[in-house]
Design an enzyme around this catalytic site. Sequence first.
Site, short mmCIF file in Angstrom:
data_model
loop_
_atom_site.label_atom_id
_atom_site.label_comp_id
_atom_site.label_asym_id
_atom_site.label_seq_id
_atom_site.Cartn_x
_atom_site.Cartn_y
_atom_site.Cartn_z
N HIS A 72 0.86 -1.18 0.00
CA HIS A 72 0.00 0.00 0.00
C HIS A 72 0.89 1.23 0.00
CE1 HIS A 72 -2.50 3.22 1.49
NE2 HIS A 72 -3.52 2.52 1.05
N TYR A 199 -7.62 10.27 5.02
CA TYR A 199 -7.58 11.14 6.20
C TYR A 199 -8.56 12.29 5.97
CZ TYR A 199 -3.23 8.78 7.56
OH TYR A 199 -2.29 7.84 7.93
N PRO A 291 -1.86 5.80 17.95
CA PRO A 291 -1.90 5.10 16.65
C PRO A 291 -1.95 6.06 15.45
CG PRO A 291 -4.01 4.86 17.78
CD PRO A 291 -3.12 5.67 18.70
N LYS A 295 2.67 3.39 14.24
CA LYS A 295 4.07 3.04 14.57
C LYS A 295 4.20 1.93 15.61
CE LYS A 295 6.04 6.15 11.98
NZ LYS A 295 6.41 5.70 10.64
N TYR A 386 6.67 8.41 7.35
CA TYR A 386 5.44 7.60 7.36
C TYR A 386 5.77 6.11 7.31
CZ TYR A 386 0.43 6.99 6.22
OH TYR A 386 -0.92 6.68 6.23
P1 FAD Z 1 0.59 -5.96 22.83
O1 FAD Z 1 0.16 -6.25 21.44
O2 FAD Z 1 -0.32 -5.12 23.68
O3 FAD Z 1 0.84 -7.35 23.55
C1 FAD Z 1 1.07 -7.44 24.94
C2 FAD Z 1 0.53 -8.77 25.42
O4 FAD Z 1 0.87 -8.90 26.81
C3 FAD Z 1 -0.99 -8.87 25.33
O5 FAD Z 1 -1.35 -10.04 24.62
C4 FAD Z 1 -1.44 -8.92 26.80
O6 FAD Z 1 -2.58 -9.75 26.99
C5 FAD Z 1 -0.21 -9.50 27.48
N1 FAD Z 1 -0.11 -9.15 28.90
C6 FAD Z 1 -0.38 -7.97 29.51
N2 FAD Z 1 -0.15 -8.03 30.82
C7 FAD Z 1 0.29 -9.29 31.07
C8 FAD Z 1 0.69 -9.97 32.24
N3 FAD Z 1 0.68 -9.36 33.45
N4 FAD Z 1 1.08 -11.26 32.15
C9 FAD Z 1 1.10 -11.90 30.94
N5 FAD Z 1 0.71 -11.30 29.80
C10 FAD Z 1 0.32 -10.00 29.86
N6 FAD Z 1 0.57 -0.06 15.23
C11 FAD Z 1 1.13 -0.10 13.98
O7 FAD Z 1 2.36 -0.26 13.88
N7 FAD Z 1 0.38 0.02 12.84
C12 FAD Z 1 -0.98 0.19 12.89
O8 FAD Z 1 -1.64 0.25 11.84
C13 FAD Z 1 -1.61 0.28 14.20
N8 FAD Z 1 -2.96 0.42 14.34
C14 FAD Z 1 -3.51 0.40 15.60
C15 FAD Z 1 -4.90 0.54 15.74
C16 FAD Z 1 -5.49 0.53 17.00
C17 FAD Z 1 -6.98 0.68 17.12
C18 FAD Z 1 -4.69 0.34 18.16
C19 FAD Z 1 -5.32 0.31 19.53
C20 FAD Z 1 -3.32 0.21 18.04
C21 FAD Z 1 -2.72 0.23 16.76
N9 FAD Z 1 -1.34 0.09 16.61
C22 FAD Z 1 -0.77 0.12 15.37
C23 FAD Z 1 -0.50 -0.14 17.81
C24 FAD Z 1 -0.17 -1.64 17.97
O9 FAD Z 1 -1.33 -2.42 17.91
C25 FAD Z 1 0.55 -1.88 19.31
O10 FAD Z 1 1.60 -0.94 19.41
C26 FAD Z 1 1.12 -3.30 19.37
O11 FAD Z 1 0.10 -4.22 19.66
C27 FAD Z 1 2.23 -3.42 20.43
O12 FAD Z 1 2.67 -4.75 20.49
P2 FAD Z 1 3.23 -5.35 21.87
O13 FAD Z 1 3.59 -6.76 21.57
O14 FAD Z 1 4.25 -4.44 22.42
O15 FAD Z 1 2.01 -5.25 22.88
#
Ligand code: FAD
Length: 389
Positions: A72, A199, A291, A295, A386
């Site tokens: 994209h 947007y 978001p 990133k 971006y």
């Molecule tokens: P998470 O995905 O939050 O994973 C953390 C995990 O830890 C979860 O499964 C949780 O259940 C688990 N956990 C929490 N506490 C505990 C505990 N005490 N013990 C054991 N497990 C635990 N980012 C992009 O790059 N591109 C996008 O297009 C984008 N769109 C988004 C749209 C929305 C609506 C949202 C909300 C976010 C978006 N993001 C996007 C951000 C992205 O989704 C997050 O930054 C990403 O999920 C981070 O990954 P992570 O593995 O660090 O954390």
Amino acid sequence: IDTEVVVLGAGPAGLVLANLLGAAGIGCVVLERQSRRWVENRSRAGFLAPDAVAVLRTHGLAAGLDSRGHDHDVCEFRGVDGGFELCYGKRGSGRPHTVHPQQELVTDLIAEFLRGGGAVHFETTAEFIGDLDTERPWVMARTADGRVRRVTGRYLAGCDGGRGVSAAAVPARTAVRDHGITWLALLVQAPPSSPNVLYGVHPDGFAGQMPRTPDITRYYLQCDPSDTVEDWDDARVWAALRRRLHADRHGPLVEGPIVERGLVRLRSEIRDRLRHGRLLLAGDAATAISPSAAKGANLAILGAELLAHALSDALRGGDLSGLGQYCADYTPMIERAQEFSHWMIDLLHPPAADDPHADYHRVLRRARLRDLVVSRAHQDFFSDNYVGL
Ligand code: FAD
């Protein structure tokens, strides 16, 4: 349980890290609070940056992304004065995003880790962590049936998001910014209204459209911070989307059932430390990022790769310098992503109702949008940031 690395959290950060450690022959277990079904259905991100895609391809984790994802490279700004398309894949470093829903990536990463003999303990919540300054730090985790398990490792990887136990265990000075903005995040069972990211820049508030799959499309609507999802029934959602995305001028939206709706508060946190003893943070645990520029998942994947290298050096080569280097390399990446995300927030949202400089900020926003239409230098800046980190 006794292992080399205990990974807290089975999101993109924890699962990329676990796969890379497993491939390097390093023992690790993943503890995940939720069920497998829950994490495999949690739709969030969709836009993967080329550097994150390169990490997944380099380590053989991109089969799903390569078969089901798609490139994209155009976003479209629609304002009251007209609209314009910016082909960011032809500006700056000339690179596209790959669209692949986060829940599909997570599903792929779990399958790959388990195929390699890895262990993910679902429905196992890390409650306490300790002995971080010793060679055997531990996690006390509670399973769904109430049993408490002690899991010991040589290192702990805090990938449990911004509200997990890891971030709280790293004493850090944290710069926090609540942007005072809330989005209603919607998933619609319908093809995108446009193949482009849209947007909508409107005095009523921001609206956005992000393609996901041929049958599912994400929409965002800025709403009042005090709103609840119940305040937004289908009729109100579609009326606001049509108005803010200027459907009268650009053509009708492809409407469909709204299959998910949630509220996202735009909030950022930047910490000055990502490590405490033998606990290291990655992904959302390392930094909360709005978001607005897509990133978060990308930072999670890139941070996981950096951390995997640092832990491999420490555990296999006895070289501990990589652990400090991890923080030194990850921090500028986080800060750049935060700066651009904030730039996007200013671009996309009208000034707050109580902003004493609202008129002034409206002019700045108009100038910024105009620059993106007429100035190659601004288009290059936008495009590089971006898709880049
Ligand atoms: P998470 O995905 O939050 O994973 C953390 C995990 O830890 C979860 O499964 C949780 O259940 C688990 N956990 C929490 N506490 C505990 C505990 N005490 N013990 C054991 N497990 C635990 N980012 C992009 O790059 N591109 C996008 O297009 C984008 N769109 C988004 C749209 C929305 C609506 C949202 C909300 C976010 C978006 N993001 C996007 C951000 C992205 O989704 C997050 O930054 C990403 O999920 C981070 O990954 P992570 O593995 O660090 O954390």
